[in-house]
Write an enzyme that holds these catalytic residues in place. Structure first.
Site, PDB file in Angstrom:
ATOM      1  N   GLY A  12      14.872  10.262   2.180  1.00 24.48           N
ATOM      2  CA  GLY A  12      15.802  10.738   1.155  1.00 24.48           C
ATOM      3  C   GLY A  12      15.167  11.188  -0.140  1.00 24.48           C
ATOM      4  O   GLY A  12      15.833  11.222  -1.182  1.00 24.48           O
ATOM      5  N   ARG A  61      26.783  15.873  21.607  1.00 22.49           N
ATOM      6  CA  ARG A  61      26.567  16.506  20.307  1.00 22.49           C
ATOM      7  C   ARG A  61      27.918  16.890  19.680  1.00 22.49           C
ATOM      8  O   ARG A  61      28.135  16.739  18.483  1.00 22.49           O
ATOM      9  CB  ARG A  61      25.720  17.776  20.547  1.00 22.49           C
ATOM     10  CG  ARG A  61      24.803  18.130  19.427  1.00 22.49           C
ATOM     11  CD  ARG A  61      23.936  19.305  19.812  1.00 22.49           C
ATOM     12  NE  ARG A  61      22.689  18.943  20.462  1.00 22.49           N
ATOM     13  CZ  ARG A  61      21.656  18.368  19.862  1.00 22.49           C
ATOM     14  NH1 ARG A  61      21.704  18.081  18.593  1.00 22.49           N
ATOM     15  NH2 ARG A  61      20.560  18.078  20.514  1.00 22.49           N
ATOM     16  N   LEU A  89      22.902  21.029  14.706  1.00 20.32           N
ATOM     17  CA  LEU A  89      24.364  21.033  14.589  1.00 20.32           C
ATOM     18  C   LEU A  89      24.998  22.054  15.530  1.00 20.32           C
ATOM     19  O   LEU A  89      24.408  23.105  15.802  1.00 20.32           O
ATOM     20  CB  LEU A  89      24.744  21.342  13.141  1.00 20.32           C
ATOM     21  CG  LEU A  89      24.296  20.248  12.156  1.00 20.32           C
ATOM     22  CD1 LEU A  89      24.300  20.762  10.729  1.00 20.32           C
ATOM     23  CD2 LEU A  89      25.162  18.998  12.293  1.00 20.32           C
ATOM     24  N   HIS A 105      13.654  23.219   4.759  1.00 19.51           N
ATOM     25  CA  HIS A 105      12.782  23.155   5.940  1.00 19.51           C
ATOM     26  C   HIS A 105      11.316  23.217   5.500  1.00 19.51           C
ATOM     27  O   HIS A 105      10.962  24.066   4.667  1.00 19.51           O
ATOM     28  CB  HIS A 105      13.092  24.323   6.887  1.00 19.51           C
ATOM     29  CG  HIS A 105      12.233  24.313   8.106  1.00 19.51           C
ATOM     30  ND1 HIS A 105      12.452  23.440   9.157  1.00 19.51           N
ATOM     31  CD2 HIS A 105      11.127  25.023   8.426  1.00 19.51           C
ATOM     32  CE1 HIS A 105      11.518  23.631  10.075  1.00 19.51           C
ATOM     33  NE2 HIS A 105      10.696  24.585   9.660  1.00 19.51           N
TER      34      HIS A 105
HETATM   35  C1  GRF Z   1      11.251  16.895   4.416  1.00 18.79           C
HETATM   36  O1  GRF Z   1       9.953  17.388   4.513  1.00 18.79           O
HETATM   37  C2  GRF Z   1      12.233  17.870   4.967  1.00 18.79           C
HETATM   38  O2  GRF Z   1      11.930  19.197   4.671  1.00 18.79           O
HETATM   39  C3  GRF Z   1      12.086  17.622   6.434  1.00 18.79           C
HETATM   40  O3  GRF Z   1      11.959  16.222   6.551  1.00 18.79           O
HETATM   41  C4  GRF Z   1      11.445  15.696   5.352  1.00 18.79           C
HETATM   42  C5  GRF Z   1      12.455  14.733   4.830  1.00 18.79           C
HETATM   43  O4  GRF Z   1      12.029  14.116   3.660  1.00 18.79           O
HETATM   44  N1  GRF Z   1      13.150  18.181   7.202  1.00 18.79           N
HETATM   45  P1  GRF Z   1      13.036  13.317   2.740  1.00 18.79           P
HETATM   46  O5  GRF Z   1      13.924  12.476   3.637  1.00 18.79           O
HETATM   47  O6  GRF Z   1      13.827  14.299   1.936  1.00 18.79           O
HETATM   48  O7  GRF Z   1      12.150  12.457   1.884  1.00 18.79           O
END
Ligand code: GRF
Length: 211
Positions: A12, A61, A89, A105
């Site tokens: 998070g 799903r 999703l 991403h």
């Molecule tokens: C981030 O690098 C995000 O882009 C990827 O997973 C990671 C999650 O990190 N999809 P966080 O939970 O926001 O710390």
């Protein structure tokens, strides 16, 4: 005031970056598909309502996405942010929240959609890596790109060291993109996203320019 629902699966830190960026919006809820997500603890400590929609209690799903939609809809959010939300999703979910659903991403899309992006970037030998905020469509990590930040790859990088530098940039571009959306400055023309009152060069939030 506009409202945002954030979906997470783990740590998070992107969620926290959004909370800390003092957006002109209410973070109505943080919802995780994993009950043990560390981000839930953080959200609660920041007095943000949390909920869990555990994908493991759903046979399909479709059924999980329906449950997730039922968690989200009462908040009537203006924006739903996938911040480290590690689920694909369904078309139905994506359609329900079309143009209000964005994702962060960890790669410069369209390179390296999917998982293990840092490892794959190193294996490919790319010299520039980074992260992307994009609208979510039913194509995996394939929606229109709102913002990107680039990170140079070093000879001695490991997936972990590269991930750490990319994450710093994620924490910059995600709040920036959310702010643009909240201010209704985003215009979608086909696959191109234009941001009103932002110079084209600012759209690429290359490190270390642009705060
Ligand atoms: C981030 O690098 C995000 O882009 C990827 O997973 C990671 C999650 O990190 N999809 P966080 O939970 O926001 O710390």
């Amino acid at each position: 005031m506009k409202s945002i629902v954030i979906l997470i699966s783990g740590r998070g830190s992107n969620m926290e970056a959004l909370i800390d960026s003092e957006l002109n919006a209410r973070i109505a809820a943080v919802i995780s598909n994993r009950p043990d997500a560390q981000g839930l603890v953080t959200a609660r400590s920041r007095c943000i309502p949390t909920a869990v929609a555990d994908h493991r209690s759903h046979a399909s799903r479709e059924s999980f996405d329906l449950a997730l939609m039922q968690h989200i809809e009462p908040y009537r959010p203006d924006l739903i942010v996938l911040a480290g939300f590690m689920r694909i999703l369904t078309e139905r979910f994506v359609h329900a929240f079309q143009d209000r659903l964005i994702n962060i991403h960890p790669s410069l899309l369209p390179a390296f959609p999917g998982t293990n992006t840092h490892q794959r970037a190193l294996e490919e030998g790319v010299k520039v890596h980074g992260c992307t905020v994009h609208f979510v469509t039913s194509a995996l990590d394939g929606g229109p790109i709102i913002a990107q930040a680039a990170v140079p790859v070093r000879d001695d990088d490991t997936p972990a060291s590269l991930a750490a530098r990319v994450l710093v940039q994620e924490h910059r571009i995600l709040p920036a993109a959310v702010r643009w959306l909240l201010e209704d400055r985003i215009q979608l023309e086909g696959r191109r996203v234009r941001v009103a009152r932002v110079a084209a060069s600012d759209h690429v939030l290359t490190s270390p320019a642009c705060s």
